[in-house]
Design an enzyme around this catalytic site. Structure first.
Site, PDB file in Angstrom:
ATOM      1  N   ARG A  53       7.241  -9.784   6.726  1.00 50.26           N
ATOM      2  CA  ARG A  53       7.614  -8.941   5.576  1.00 50.26           C
ATOM      3  C   ARG A  53       8.829  -8.116   5.979  1.00 50.26           C
ATOM      4  O   ARG A  53       9.274  -8.149   7.114  1.00 50.26           O
ATOM      5  CB  ARG A  53       6.453  -8.056   5.101  1.00 50.26           C
ATOM      6  CG  ARG A  53       5.480  -7.557   6.101  1.00 50.26           C
ATOM      7  CD  ARG A  53       5.862  -6.390   6.964  1.00 50.26           C
ATOM      8  NE  ARG A  53       6.611  -5.341   6.310  1.00 50.26           N
ATOM      9  CZ  ARG A  53       7.436  -4.541   6.934  1.00 50.26           C
ATOM     10  NH1 ARG A  53       7.675  -4.686   8.233  1.00 50.26           N
ATOM     11  NH2 ARG A  53       8.072  -3.598   6.307  1.00 50.26           N
ATOM     12  N   GLY A  54       9.358  -7.378   4.984  1.00 50.66           N
ATOM     13  CA  GLY A  54      10.582  -6.624   5.243  1.00 50.66           C
ATOM     14  C   GLY A  54      11.778  -7.468   4.837  1.00 50.66           C
ATOM     15  O   GLY A  54      11.828  -8.684   5.103  1.00 50.66           O
ATOM     16  N   ALA A  55      12.747  -6.808   4.195  1.00 51.14           N
ATOM     17  CA  ALA A  55      13.843  -7.535   3.549  1.00 51.14           C
ATOM     18  C   ALA A  55      14.549  -8.545   4.470  1.00 51.14           C
ATOM     19  O   ALA A  55      14.685  -9.728   4.136  1.00 51.14           O
ATOM     20  CB  ALA A  55      14.847  -6.538   2.985  1.00 51.14           C
ATOM     21  N   ARG A  94       8.112 -13.908  -3.018  1.00 50.36           N
ATOM     22  CA  ARG A  94       8.152 -12.449  -3.272  1.00 50.36           C
ATOM     23  C   ARG A  94       9.407 -12.163  -4.093  1.00 50.36           C
ATOM     24  O   ARG A  94      10.476 -12.694  -3.788  1.00 50.36           O
ATOM     25  CB  ARG A  94       8.161 -11.638  -1.971  1.00 50.36           C
ATOM     26  CG  ARG A  94       6.808 -11.635  -1.265  1.00 50.36           C
ATOM     27  CD  ARG A  94       6.738 -10.590  -0.186  1.00 50.36           C
ATOM     28  NE  ARG A  94       6.485  -9.259  -0.716  1.00 50.36           N
ATOM     29  CZ  ARG A  94       6.548  -8.154   0.022  1.00 50.36           C
ATOM     30  NH1 ARG A  94       6.872  -8.221   1.296  1.00 50.36           N
ATOM     31  NH2 ARG A  94       6.289  -6.979  -0.516  1.00 50.36           N
ATOM     32  N   GLN A 205       2.461   0.446   5.996  1.00 60.07           N
ATOM     33  CA  GLN A 205       3.463  -0.080   6.938  1.00 60.07           C
ATOM     34  C   GLN A 205       3.986   1.024   7.865  1.00 60.07           C
ATOM     35  O   GLN A 205       4.417   0.750   8.977  1.00 60.07           O
ATOM     36  CB  GLN A 205       4.651  -0.695   6.186  1.00 60.07           C
ATOM     37  CG  GLN A 205       4.335  -1.998   5.487  1.00 60.07           C
ATOM     38  CD  GLN A 205       4.003  -1.784   4.035  1.00 60.07           C
ATOM     39  OE1 GLN A 205       3.417  -0.764   3.680  1.00 60.07           O
ATOM     40  NE2 GLN A 205       4.363  -2.724   3.177  1.00 60.07           N
ATOM     41  N   ASP A 246      15.438  -2.909  -0.132  1.00 62.04           N
ATOM     42  CA  ASP A 246      15.122  -4.332  -0.320  1.00 62.04           C
ATOM     43  C   ASP A 246      16.068  -5.009  -1.292  1.00 62.04           C
ATOM     44  O   ASP A 246      16.200  -6.237  -1.300  1.00 62.04           O
ATOM     45  CB  ASP A 246      13.687  -4.494  -0.811  1.00 62.04           C
ATOM     46  CG  ASP A 246      12.708  -4.083   0.272  1.00 62.04           C
ATOM     47  OD1 ASP A 246      12.481  -2.878   0.441  1.00 62.04           O
ATOM     48  OD2 ASP A 246      12.207  -4.975   0.978  1.00 62.04           O
ATOM     49  N   ASN A 256      13.316   0.320  -2.832  1.00 64.54           N
ATOM     50  CA  ASN A 256      12.632   0.366  -1.543  1.00 64.54           C
ATOM     51  C   ASN A 256      11.142   0.574  -1.796  1.00 64.54           C
ATOM     52  O   ASN A 256      10.710   0.688  -2.955  1.00 64.54           O
ATOM     53  CB  ASN A 256      13.219   1.503  -0.693  1.00 64.54           C
ATOM     54  CG  ASN A 256      12.879   1.364   0.773  1.00 64.54           C
ATOM     55  OD1 ASN A 256      13.127   0.315   1.368  1.00 64.54           O
ATOM     56  ND2 ASN A 256      12.305   2.388   1.370  1.00 64.54           N
ATOM     57  N   LYS A 257      10.377   0.617  -0.728  1.00 60.85           N
ATOM     58  CA  LYS A 257       8.920   0.715  -0.843  1.00 60.85           C
ATOM     59  C   LYS A 257       8.499   1.843  -1.778  1.00 60.85           C
ATOM     60  O   LYS A 257       9.099   2.919  -1.765  1.00 60.85           O
ATOM     61  CB  LYS A 257       8.327   0.920   0.561  1.00 60.85           C
ATOM     62  CG  LYS A 257       6.821   0.939   0.649  1.00 60.85           C
ATOM     63  CD  LYS A 257       6.148  -0.229  -0.023  1.00 60.85           C
ATOM     64  CE  LYS A 257       6.606  -1.579   0.508  1.00 60.85           C
ATOM     65  NZ  LYS A 257       6.144  -2.708  -0.320  1.00 60.85           N
TER      66      LYS A 257
END
Ligand code: MRU
Length: 371
Positions: A53-55, A94, A205, A246, A256-257
Protein backbone atom coordinates in the site's frame (compact mmCIF):
# COMPACT_ATOMS: atom_id res chain seq x y z
CA UNK A 1 16.08 0.84 4.54
CA UNK A 2 17.64 -1.56 6.99
CA UNK A 3 15.52 -4.05 8.89
CA UNK A 4 17.41 -6.00 11.49
CA UNK A 5 20.68 -4.90 9.89
CA UNK A 6 19.67 -6.05 6.38
CA UNK A 7 18.86 -3.70 3.51
CA UNK A 8 15.36 -4.01 2.06
CA UNK A 9 13.23 -2.37 -0.53
CA UNK A 10 9.48 -2.81 -0.06
CA UNK A 11 9.24 -4.69 -3.36
CA UNK A 12 11.68 -6.39 -5.72
CA UNK A 13 11.79 -8.96 -8.50
CA UNK A 14 13.02 -12.50 -7.90
CA UNK A 15 16.35 -13.33 -9.56
CA UNK A 16 14.70 -15.22 -12.43
CA UNK A 17 12.09 -12.46 -12.97
CA UNK A 18 9.24 -14.98 -12.68
CA UNK A 19 7.84 -13.51 -9.47
CA UNK A 20 7.86 -10.44 -7.28
CA UNK A 21 8.63 -10.31 -3.59
CA UNK A 22 7.18 -7.75 -1.19
CA UNK A 23 7.03 -7.01 2.51
CA UNK A 24 3.59 -8.01 3.81
CA UNK A 25 2.35 -4.79 5.40
CA UNK A 26 -0.75 -6.43 6.85
CA UNK A 27 1.49 -8.25 9.30
CA UNK A 28 3.55 -5.32 10.56
CA UNK A 29 4.51 -4.45 13.24
CA UNK A 30 3.76 -7.84 14.76
CA UNK A 31 5.66 -9.91 12.20
CA UNK A 32 8.09 -9.13 9.39
CA UNK A 33 7.14 -11.38 6.48
CA UNK A 34 7.92 -11.36 2.77
CA UNK A 35 5.33 -12.66 0.30
CA UNK A 36 5.89 -13.98 -3.22
CA UNK A 37 3.54 -12.79 -5.98
CA UNK A 38 3.57 -14.99 -9.07
CA UNK A 39 1.18 -13.28 -11.47
CA UNK A 40 -0.31 -9.90 -12.26
CA UNK A 41 -3.57 -11.13 -10.65
CA UNK A 42 -1.73 -11.86 -7.43
CA UNK A 43 -0.18 -8.38 -7.57
CA UNK A 44 -3.63 -6.81 -8.09
CA UNK A 45 -5.01 -8.77 -5.13
CA UNK A 46 -2.05 -7.68 -2.97
CA UNK A 47 -2.77 -4.03 -3.82
CA UNK A 48 -6.50 -4.42 -3.07
CA UNK A 49 -6.02 -6.14 0.29
CA UNK A 50 -3.17 -3.77 1.18
CA UNK A 51 -0.42 -6.34 1.48
CA UNK A 52 1.33 -3.54 -0.42
CA UNK A 53 0.00 0.00 0.00
CA UNK A 54 1.02 3.63 -0.22
CA UNK A 55 1.05 5.67 -3.42
CA UNK A 56 4.60 5.01 -4.64
CA UNK A 57 4.57 1.34 -3.74
CA UNK A 58 1.23 0.81 -5.47
CA UNK A 59 2.78 2.31 -8.61
CA UNK A 60 5.89 0.14 -8.37
CA UNK A 61 3.77 -2.96 -7.74
CA UNK A 62 1.65 -2.19 -10.80
CA UNK A 63 4.85 -1.85 -12.86
CA UNK A 64 6.00 -5.29 -11.72
CA UNK A 65 2.48 -6.71 -12.19
CA UNK A 66 2.56 -5.59 -15.82
CA UNK A 67 5.99 -7.21 -16.24
CA UNK A 68 4.62 -10.53 -14.93
CA UNK A 69 1.68 -10.27 -17.36
CA UNK A 70 4.11 -9.62 -20.23
CA UNK A 71 6.11 -12.67 -19.26
CA UNK A 72 2.95 -14.80 -19.28
CA UNK A 73 1.88 -13.42 -22.67
CA UNK A 74 5.29 -13.33 -24.36
CA UNK A 75 4.80 -16.53 -26.35
CA UNK A 76 1.34 -15.51 -27.64
CA UNK A 77 1.03 -14.53 -31.28
CA UNK A 78 -0.74 -11.40 -30.02
CA UNK A 79 0.18 -10.71 -26.37
CA UNK A 80 -2.04 -7.60 -26.35
CA UNK A 81 -5.30 -9.08 -24.95
CA UNK A 82 -3.59 -10.80 -21.98
CA UNK A 83 -1.62 -7.69 -21.15
CA UNK A 84 -4.69 -5.46 -21.41
CA UNK A 85 -6.71 -7.79 -19.14
CA UNK A 86 -3.92 -7.50 -16.57
CA UNK A 87 -3.81 -3.72 -16.96
CA UNK A 88 -7.54 -3.45 -16.28
CA UNK A 89 -7.34 -5.74 -13.27
CA UNK A 90 -4.46 -3.72 -11.82
CA UNK A 91 -6.22 -0.41 -12.52
CA UNK A 92 -9.35 -1.64 -10.72
CA UNK A 93 -7.47 -2.68 -7.58
CA UNK A 94 -7.50 0.76 -5.83
CA UNK A 95 -8.89 4.04 -7.15
CA UNK A 96 -7.28 6.99 -5.36
CA UNK A 97 -3.49 6.79 -5.83
CA UNK A 98 -2.80 8.01 -9.36
CA UNK A 99 0.58 6.24 -9.41
CA UNK A 100 -1.23 3.08 -10.40
CA UNK A 101 -2.48 4.56 -13.68
CA UNK A 102 0.81 6.34 -14.18
CA UNK A 103 2.82 3.10 -13.90
CA UNK A 104 0.44 1.12 -16.14
CA UNK A 105 0.57 3.86 -18.77
CA UNK A 106 4.33 3.94 -18.58
CA UNK A 107 4.48 0.19 -19.17
CA UNK A 108 1.96 0.40 -22.03
CA UNK A 109 4.13 3.00 -23.76
CA UNK A 110 7.36 1.04 -23.19
CA UNK A 111 6.13 -2.33 -24.48
CA UNK A 112 3.86 -1.30 -27.35
CA UNK A 113 4.31 -3.66 -30.31
CA UNK A 114 6.80 -5.98 -28.58
CA UNK A 115 6.59 -9.75 -28.13
CA UNK A 116 8.79 -12.66 -27.10
CA UNK A 117 12.05 -12.10 -25.25
CA UNK A 118 12.08 -8.43 -26.09
CA UNK A 119 8.69 -7.98 -24.38
CA UNK A 120 9.87 -9.81 -21.27
CA UNK A 121 13.11 -7.85 -21.03
CA UNK A 122 11.65 -4.41 -21.76
CA UNK A 123 8.74 -4.80 -19.35
CA UNK A 124 10.95 -5.96 -16.50
CA UNK A 125 13.49 -3.19 -17.22
CA UNK A 126 10.65 -0.68 -17.12
CA UNK A 127 9.36 -2.07 -13.82
CA UNK A 128 12.86 -1.81 -12.35
CA UNK A 129 13.15 1.73 -13.65
CA UNK A 130 9.83 2.74 -12.08
CA UNK A 131 11.08 1.38 -8.75
CA UNK A 132 14.53 3.00 -9.11
CA UNK A 133 12.98 6.35 -10.04
CA UNK A 134 10.76 6.17 -6.97
CA UNK A 135 13.82 5.61 -4.77
CA UNK A 136 15.71 8.50 -6.38
CA UNK A 137 12.71 10.86 -6.14
CA UNK A 138 12.20 10.09 -2.45
CA UNK A 139 15.90 10.59 -1.68
CA UNK A 140 15.75 13.96 -3.38
CA UNK A 141 12.57 14.92 -1.46
CA UNK A 142 14.54 14.06 1.68
CA UNK A 143 17.32 16.50 0.78
CA UNK A 144 14.93 19.35 -0.04
CA UNK A 145 12.71 18.78 2.98
CA UNK A 146 15.63 18.50 5.40
CA UNK A 147 16.50 22.12 4.60
CA UNK A 148 13.18 23.15 6.15
CA UNK A 149 13.84 21.12 9.28
CA UNK A 150 17.35 22.52 9.51
CA UNK A 151 16.02 26.09 9.25
CA UNK A 152 13.51 25.42 12.04
CA UNK A 153 16.28 23.98 14.22
CA UNK A 154 18.55 26.95 13.57
CA UNK A 155 15.74 29.36 14.44
CA UNK A 156 14.54 27.65 17.64
CA UNK A 157 17.73 25.94 18.78
CA UNK A 158 15.74 22.95 19.98
CA UNK A 159 14.34 19.62 18.85
CA UNK A 160 12.18 19.95 15.72
CA UNK A 161 8.67 18.58 16.32
CA UNK A 162 7.08 17.16 13.17
CA UNK A 163 3.51 15.88 13.03
CA UNK A 164 2.67 13.32 10.36
CA UNK A 165 -0.46 11.43 9.39
CA UNK A 166 -0.76 7.89 8.08
CA UNK A 167 2.36 6.32 6.62
CA UNK A 168 4.10 8.21 3.87
CA UNK A 169 7.26 6.46 4.95
CA UNK A 170 9.56 4.07 3.13
CA UNK A 171 6.90 1.39 3.48
CA UNK A 172 4.57 3.50 1.31
CA UNK A 173 7.20 3.79 -1.42
CA UNK A 174 10.09 1.64 -2.58
CA UNK A 175 12.56 3.24 -0.16
CA UNK A 176 13.03 6.41 1.97
CA UNK A 177 9.37 7.54 1.80
CA UNK A 178 8.17 11.07 1.23
CA UNK A 179 6.99 12.60 4.53
CA UNK A 180 9.65 10.61 6.39
CA UNK A 181 12.51 11.23 3.94
CA UNK A 182 13.34 14.74 5.29
CA UNK A 183 13.19 13.34 8.82
CA UNK A 184 15.70 10.60 7.99
CA UNK A 185 17.97 13.01 6.14
CA UNK A 186 17.82 15.59 8.94
CA UNK A 187 18.53 12.89 11.52
CA UNK A 188 21.55 11.76 9.48
CA UNK A 189 22.74 15.39 9.44
CA UNK A 190 22.61 15.52 13.25
CA UNK A 191 19.44 17.64 13.49
CA UNK A 192 17.37 16.52 16.50
CA UNK A 193 13.86 15.56 15.37
CA UNK A 194 10.84 14.21 17.24
CA UNK A 195 7.76 12.98 15.37
CA UNK A 196 4.15 13.06 16.54
CA UNK A 197 2.64 10.02 14.83
CA UNK A 198 -1.13 10.12 14.25
CA UNK A 199 -2.45 6.61 14.84
CA UNK A 200 -4.56 6.99 11.64
CA UNK A 201 -7.77 5.09 12.12
CA UNK A 202 -9.21 2.96 10.74
CA UNK A 203 -6.22 0.89 9.60
CA UNK A 204 -3.71 2.52 11.93
CA UNK A 205 -0.94 2.97 9.37
CA UNK A 206 0.57 5.57 11.74
CA UNK A 207 0.71 3.55 14.93
CA UNK A 208 1.52 0.31 13.13
CA UNK A 209 3.78 1.28 10.23
CA UNK A 210 5.18 4.78 10.78
CA UNK A 211 5.98 4.05 14.43
CA UNK A 212 7.68 0.81 13.41
CA UNK A 213 9.85 2.33 10.72
CA UNK A 214 10.81 5.38 12.81
CA UNK A 215 11.86 3.04 15.62
CA UNK A 216 13.93 0.97 13.16
CA UNK A 217 15.74 4.17 12.13
CA UNK A 218 16.21 5.39 15.72
CA UNK A 219 14.00 8.49 15.40
CA UNK A 220 12.32 9.82 18.57
CA UNK A 221 8.55 9.61 18.17
CA UNK A 222 5.28 9.50 20.07
CA UNK A 223 2.04 7.94 18.84
CA UNK A 224 -1.01 10.13 19.45
CA UNK A 225 -4.74 9.63 19.00
CA UNK A 226 -5.88 11.12 15.71
CA UNK A 227 -7.73 13.90 17.50
CA UNK A 228 -4.74 15.15 19.51
CA UNK A 229 -3.03 17.18 16.78
CA UNK A 230 -5.10 20.35 17.18
CA UNK A 231 -4.40 20.49 20.90
CA UNK A 232 -0.67 20.03 20.35
CA UNK A 233 -0.60 22.75 17.72
CA UNK A 234 -2.45 25.19 20.03
CA UNK A 235 0.25 24.66 22.63
CA UNK A 236 3.26 25.16 20.39
CA UNK A 237 4.20 21.47 20.34
CA UNK A 238 4.28 21.15 16.55
CA UNK A 239 6.79 23.04 14.37
CA UNK A 240 5.69 21.61 11.05
CA UNK A 241 3.13 19.16 9.66
CA UNK A 242 4.41 16.92 6.86
CA UNK A 243 2.19 14.43 5.04
CA UNK A 244 2.24 12.58 1.74
CA UNK A 245 -0.21 12.67 -1.14
CA UNK A 246 -1.88 9.94 -3.17
CA UNK A 247 -3.15 12.21 -5.91
CA UNK A 248 -2.22 15.85 -6.34
CA UNK A 249 -4.26 18.10 -8.60
CA UNK A 250 -2.52 20.27 -11.17
CA UNK A 251 -3.65 23.16 -8.96
CA UNK A 252 -1.99 21.87 -5.78
CA UNK A 253 -4.89 20.17 -3.92
CA UNK A 254 -3.63 17.06 -2.16
CA UNK A 255 -5.59 13.85 -1.62
CA UNK A 256 -4.23 11.95 1.33
CA UNK A 257 -5.33 9.55 4.05
CA UNK A 258 -8.66 10.43 5.65
CA UNK A 259 -8.12 13.01 8.43
CA UNK A 260 -5.35 14.92 6.69
CA UNK A 261 -7.69 17.81 5.89
CA UNK A 262 -8.50 18.29 9.58
CA UNK A 263 -4.79 18.51 10.35
CA UNK A 264 -4.36 21.15 7.68
CA UNK A 265 -7.23 23.19 9.12
CA UNK A 266 -5.74 23.03 12.61
CA UNK A 267 -2.32 23.93 11.22
CA UNK A 268 -3.71 26.99 9.44
CA UNK A 269 -5.58 28.15 12.56
CA UNK A 270 -2.39 27.90 14.60
CA UNK A 271 0.14 29.29 12.12
CA UNK A 272 1.88 25.93 11.76
CA UNK A 273 3.33 25.25 8.26
CA UNK A 274 1.70 22.32 6.44
CA UNK A 275 3.76 20.63 3.71
CA UNK A 276 2.84 17.77 1.37
CA UNK A 277 5.78 15.70 0.16
CA UNK A 278 5.26 13.87 -3.10
CA UNK A 279 7.09 12.55 -6.13
CA UNK A 280 5.76 13.98 -9.40
CA UNK A 281 4.26 10.54 -10.16
CA UNK A 282 1.42 11.49 -7.76
CA UNK A 283 0.50 14.60 -9.75
CA UNK A 284 -2.62 14.16 -11.86
CA UNK A 285 -2.07 16.88 -14.45
CA UNK A 286 -5.62 16.42 -15.77
CA UNK A 287 -7.20 17.25 -12.41
CA UNK A 288 -7.97 20.90 -11.78
CA UNK A 289 -10.28 20.61 -8.76
CA UNK A 290 -9.03 17.98 -6.35
CA UNK A 291 -11.92 18.35 -3.90
CA UNK A 292 -14.60 17.72 -6.51
CA UNK A 293 -12.83 15.38 -8.89
CA UNK A 294 -10.60 13.05 -6.87
CA UNK A 295 -11.95 9.48 -6.80
CA UNK A 296 -12.26 8.69 -3.09
CA UNK A 297 -11.97 5.04 -2.15
CA UNK A 298 -14.67 3.58 0.10
CA UNK A 299 -13.35 0.53 1.89
CA UNK A 300 -14.98 -2.24 3.87
CA UNK A 301 -16.85 -0.84 6.93
CA UNK A 302 -15.39 -3.76 8.89
CA UNK A 303 -12.14 -1.77 9.03
CA UNK A 304 -14.05 0.81 11.12
CA UNK A 305 -16.06 -1.57 13.28
CA UNK A 306 -13.00 -3.67 14.08
CA UNK A 307 -9.33 -3.08 14.89
CA UNK A 308 -6.52 -5.46 14.13
CA UNK A 309 -4.74 -6.31 17.36
CA UNK A 310 -2.35 -8.81 18.83
CA UNK A 311 -4.42 -11.10 21.06
CA UNK A 312 -2.60 -13.84 22.96
CA UNK A 313 0.25 -13.59 20.47
CA UNK A 314 -2.00 -13.81 17.43
CA UNK A 315 -3.12 -11.03 15.09
CA UNK A 316 -6.92 -10.79 15.21
CA UNK A 317 -9.71 -8.41 14.20
CA UNK A 318 -11.43 -7.20 17.38
CA UNK A 319 -14.91 -5.62 17.29
CA UNK A 320 -15.11 -2.15 18.87
CA UNK A 321 -18.69 -1.06 18.03
CA UNK A 322 -22.04 -2.67 18.85
CA UNK A 323 -23.01 -5.57 16.61
CA UNK A 324 -25.15 -4.37 13.69
CA UNK A 325 -24.12 -0.71 13.96
CA UNK A 326 -23.71 0.81 10.48
CA UNK A 327 -20.28 2.23 9.64
CA UNK A 328 -18.78 4.07 6.67
CA UNK A 329 -15.16 3.90 5.61
CA UNK A 330 -13.98 6.87 3.54
CA UNK A 331 -10.30 6.18 2.92
CA UNK A 332 -9.07 9.59 1.71
CA UNK A 333 -9.86 13.29 1.89
CA UNK A 334 -8.60 16.26 -0.07
CA UNK A 335 -6.80 19.24 1.42
CA UNK A 336 -7.31 22.29 -0.78
CA UNK A 337 -4.19 24.07 -2.02
CA UNK A 338 -5.03 27.20 0.01
CA UNK A 339 -4.21 25.27 3.21
CA UNK A 340 -0.94 23.84 1.88
CA UNK A 341 2.15 25.92 2.70
CA UNK A 342 4.25 24.16 0.10
CA UNK A 343 4.76 20.99 -1.93
CA UNK A 344 8.09 19.20 -1.69
CA UNK A 345 8.92 17.20 -4.80
CA UNK A 346 12.06 15.62 -6.24
CA UNK A 347 12.70 18.93 -7.98
CA UNK A 348 12.45 21.16 -4.92
CA UNK A 349 9.87 23.07 -2.93
CA UNK A 350 7.01 24.58 -4.86
CA UNK A 351 4.01 26.72 -4.06
CA UNK A 352 0.78 24.69 -3.93
CA UNK A 353 -0.71 26.28 -7.02
CA UNK A 354 -1.05 25.69 -10.74
CA UNK A 355 1.65 28.30 -11.37
CA UNK A 356 4.02 26.81 -8.78
CA UNK A 357 3.71 23.26 -10.07
CA UNK A 358 3.88 24.30 -13.71
CA UNK A 359 7.04 26.30 -13.09
CA UNK A 360 8.66 23.41 -11.24
CA UNK A 361 7.82 20.88 -13.95
CA UNK A 362 8.22 23.11 -16.99
CA UNK A 363 10.81 20.67 -18.34
CA UNK A 364 9.64 17.07 -18.87
CA UNK A 365 10.76 14.68 -16.13
CA UNK A 366 13.79 12.68 -17.32
CA UNK A 367 12.37 9.42 -16.00
CA UNK A 368 9.52 9.33 -18.55
CA UNK A 369 12.04 8.24 -21.14
CA UNK A 370 11.90 4.42 -21.04
CA UNK A 371 13.20 3.75 -24.51
O1 MRU B 1 -4.44 3.53 2.21
P1 MRU B 1 -2.96 3.66 2.09
O2 MRU B 1 -2.23 3.19 3.30
O3 MRU B 1 -2.42 3.08 0.81
O4 MRU B 1 -2.81 5.21 2.00
C1 MRU B 1 -1.72 5.83 1.49
C2 MRU B 1 -1.04 6.53 2.55
O5 MRU B 1 -0.33 5.92 3.28
C3 MRU B 1 -1.18 7.92 2.72
O6 MRU B 1 -2.26 8.60 2.43
C4 MRU B 1 0.11 8.60 2.51
O7 MRU B 1 0.21 9.63 3.39
C5 MRU B 1 0.28 9.08 1.09
S1 MRU B 1 1.76 8.80 0.40
C6 MRU B 1 1.87 7.14 0.13
Amino acid sequence: MRVGGEHYRTIWASDDGASVRAIDQRRLPFDFEVVTLRSSSEVAAAIADMTVRGAGLIGAAAGYGMALACRDAAADRDPGPTIERAAHELLASRPTAVNLEWAVERQRAAIAGLRGAELVERSMATAERIADDDVAACASIGRHGAELLSAIHQRTGRVVNVLTHCNAGWLAFVDHGTATAPIYTAHDQGIPVHVWVDETRPRNQGSRLTAWELAEYGIAHTVIADNAGGHLMQHGEVDIVITGSDRTSATGDVANKIGTYLKALAARDNGVPFYADLPSSTIDWALTDGVEETPIEHRDPAEVTHVDALVDGEQRAVRIVPEGTPAANYAFDVTPARLVTGIITERGISEASAEGLRAMFAAAPERMDDD
